[in-house]
Design a protein around this motif. Sequence first.
Motif, short mmCIF file in Angstrom:
data_model
loop_
_atom_site.label_atom_id
_atom_site.label_comp_id
_atom_site.label_asym_id
_atom_site.label_seq_id
_atom_site.Cartn_x
_atom_site.Cartn_y
_atom_site.Cartn_z
N TYR A 1 0.83 -1.21 0.00
CA TYR A 1 0.00 0.00 0.00
C TYR A 1 0.86 1.26 0.00
O TYR A 1 0.51 2.26 -0.64
CB TYR A 1 -0.92 0.00 1.23
N ASP A 2 2.00 1.20 0.73
CA ASP A 2 2.91 2.35 0.76
C ASP A 2 3.48 2.63 -0.63
O ASP A 2 3.54 3.78 -1.06
CB ASP A 2 4.06 2.07 1.73
N LEU A 3 3.91 1.58 -1.32
CA LEU A 3 4.48 1.74 -2.66
C LEU A 3 3.46 2.31 -3.63
O LEU A 3 3.77 3.21 -4.42
CB LEU A 3 5.00 0.40 -3.16
N ILE A 4 2.25 1.79 -3.57
CA ILE A 4 1.19 2.27 -4.47
C ILE A 4 0.90 3.75 -4.22
O ILE A 4 0.81 4.56 -5.16
CB ILE A 4 -0.08 1.44 -4.30
N ALA A 5 0.78 4.12 -2.94
CA ALA A 5 0.49 5.52 -2.59
C ALA A 5 1.62 6.44 -3.02
O ALA A 5 1.38 7.52 -3.58
CB ALA A 5 0.26 5.64 -1.08
N SER A 6 2.86 6.02 -2.78
CA SER A 6 4.01 6.86 -3.14
C SER A 6 4.12 7.03 -4.65
O SER A 6 4.38 8.14 -5.14
CB SER A 6 5.30 6.24 -2.59
N PHE A 7 3.91 5.96 -5.41
CA PHE A 7 4.02 6.05 -6.86
C PHE A 7 2.89 6.88 -7.46
O PHE A 7 3.08 7.55 -8.48
CB PHE A 7 4.05 4.66 -7.49
N LYS A 8 1.71 6.85 -6.85
CA LYS A 8 0.62 7.69 -7.34
C LYS A 8 0.97 9.16 -7.18
O LYS A 8 0.78 9.97 -8.09
CB LYS A 8 -0.67 7.37 -6.57
N ARG A 9 1.47 9.52 -6.00
CA ARG A 9 1.88 10.91 -5.76
C ARG A 9 3.02 11.31 -6.69
O ARG A 9 3.04 12.42 -7.22
CB ARG A 9 2.31 11.08 -4.30
N LEU A 10 3.97 10.40 -6.88
CA LEU A 10 5.10 10.69 -7.75
C LEU A 10 4.66 10.91 -9.19
O LEU A 10 5.13 11.82 -9.86
CB LEU A 10 6.12 9.55 -7.69
N ALA B 1 12.40 14.87 -7.69
CA ALA B 1 11.01 14.69 -7.28
C ALA B 1 10.87 13.50 -6.32
O ALA B 1 10.08 13.55 -5.37
CB ALA B 1 10.13 14.47 -8.52
N TRP B 2 11.62 12.44 -6.57
CA TRP B 2 11.59 11.26 -5.70
C TRP B 2 12.07 11.61 -4.29
O TRP B 2 11.47 11.22 -3.29
CB TRP B 2 12.44 10.16 -6.32
N ARG B 3 13.15 12.39 -4.23
CA ARG B 3 13.66 12.82 -2.93
C ARG B 3 12.65 13.74 -2.23
O ARG B 3 12.42 13.62 -1.02
CB ARG B 3 14.99 13.57 -3.10
N ALA B 4 12.08 14.66 -2.99
CA ALA B 4 11.11 15.60 -2.42
C ALA B 4 9.88 14.85 -1.91
O ALA B 4 9.33 15.20 -0.85
CB ALA B 4 10.70 16.63 -3.47
N LEU B 5 9.46 13.83 -2.64
CA LEU B 5 8.30 13.04 -2.23
C LEU B 5 8.56 12.38 -0.88
O LEU B 5 7.70 12.40 0.01
CB LEU B 5 7.99 11.98 -3.28
N GLU C 1 6.47 13.03 2.52
CA GLU C 1 5.73 11.95 3.19
C GLU C 1 6.14 11.77 4.64
O GLU C 1 5.41 11.13 5.40
CB GLU C 1 5.92 10.64 2.42
N LEU C 2 7.29 12.30 5.01
CA LEU C 2 7.71 12.19 6.41
C LEU C 2 6.72 12.87 7.35
O LEU C 2 6.56 12.46 8.51
CB LEU C 2 9.10 12.81 6.60
N LEU C 3 6.04 13.90 6.85
CA LEU C 3 5.05 14.60 7.67
C LEU C 3 3.63 14.37 7.20
O LEU C 3 2.71 15.09 7.59
CB LEU C 3 5.35 16.11 7.67
N SER C 4 3.44 13.35 6.35
CA SER C 4 2.10 13.05 5.86
C SER C 4 1.35 12.16 6.84
O SER C 4 1.91 11.69 7.84
CB SER C 4 2.18 12.36 4.49
N GLY D 1 7.65 7.23 2.98
CA GLY D 1 8.16 8.21 3.93
C GLY D 1 7.41 8.19 5.24
O GLY D 1 8.00 8.30 6.32
N TYR D 2 6.09 8.03 5.17
CA TYR D 2 5.27 7.96 6.39
C TYR D 2 5.65 6.75 7.22
O TYR D 2 5.82 6.84 8.45
CB TYR D 2 3.79 7.89 6.01
N THR D 3 5.79 5.59 6.58
CA THR D 3 6.17 4.37 7.31
C THR D 3 7.55 4.50 7.91
O THR D 3 7.82 4.01 9.01
CB THR D 3 6.13 3.16 6.36
N LEU D 4 8.45 5.20 7.22
CA LEU D 4 9.79 5.44 7.74
C LEU D 4 9.73 6.23 9.05
O LEU D 4 10.37 5.87 10.04
CB LEU D 4 10.61 6.21 6.70
#
Length: 251
Positions: A53-62, A185-189, A193-196, A202-205
């Motif tokens: 789910y994390d990968l799917i969410a991150s790739f959608k935003r990216l 963009a990948w780094r920015a994402l 996500e660290l604060l999402s 990033g959130y899971t991290l």
Amino acid sequence: MQTAIKRIIFFAAIIAFWEIGSRLELWHPLIFPSLSSVFNALVEGFQDKTLIYDLIASFKRLAVGLAISLVIGTLIGILLGKSKTADDTLGAVILALQSVPSIVWLPIAIMWFGLNEKAVIFVTILGGTFVMALNMRTGIKNVSPLYIKAAQTMGANGIDLFARVIFPASIPYVVTGSRLAWAFAWRALMAGELLSTGPGLGYTLRYASDFGRMDIVIGVMIIIGAIGMIVDQLIFQRIEKSVIKKWGLES
């Protein structure tokens, strides 16, 4: 082939040192867990579908953020390349903003959009836009004047000149800009996500860090780095080399 063998030996040595060092307790497992612990954490994360789910969410935003940044960056780059006034004014601002780390934009993004999806995508867009704009600008400015004069003598001008000569001649810079825009963009994402509020890598991290799960932290870091390396080398690097050879910039 030799490069692949060197990489295999190098990474095998790192893995062996990591696991042996952990078993010999050269460092505290809570600070730096063993490779086997990280592997088990990753397996657990994929089995309960959390990381999926994390990968799917991150790739959608990216996908959204990168697509918008490429379009905006290309348009700004064209403006800077074609207008000296815009280059002397807006260009200086773009150059300055390029040096600002993406994470610095987070407080502004949260104030403007709130702690939600829009803020993360906004930071992702900024991550790729500026580098794409600067590369597009450089590409246009580096078009040989001989190409432009030759096209003008054959009646090409205005939009026709740009579409048939200037933009095609700038393609190597467009590809390089796209490659860099993806990386930024990948780094920015990840920073966004660290604060999402999740889901996302990033959130899971951050969530794992808050609960002292360093095995998950390192596992997610490995996933982030692996994705960056795979996409860059298997997609963008191959496209870039192909374009460079096609344009005769490399033998």
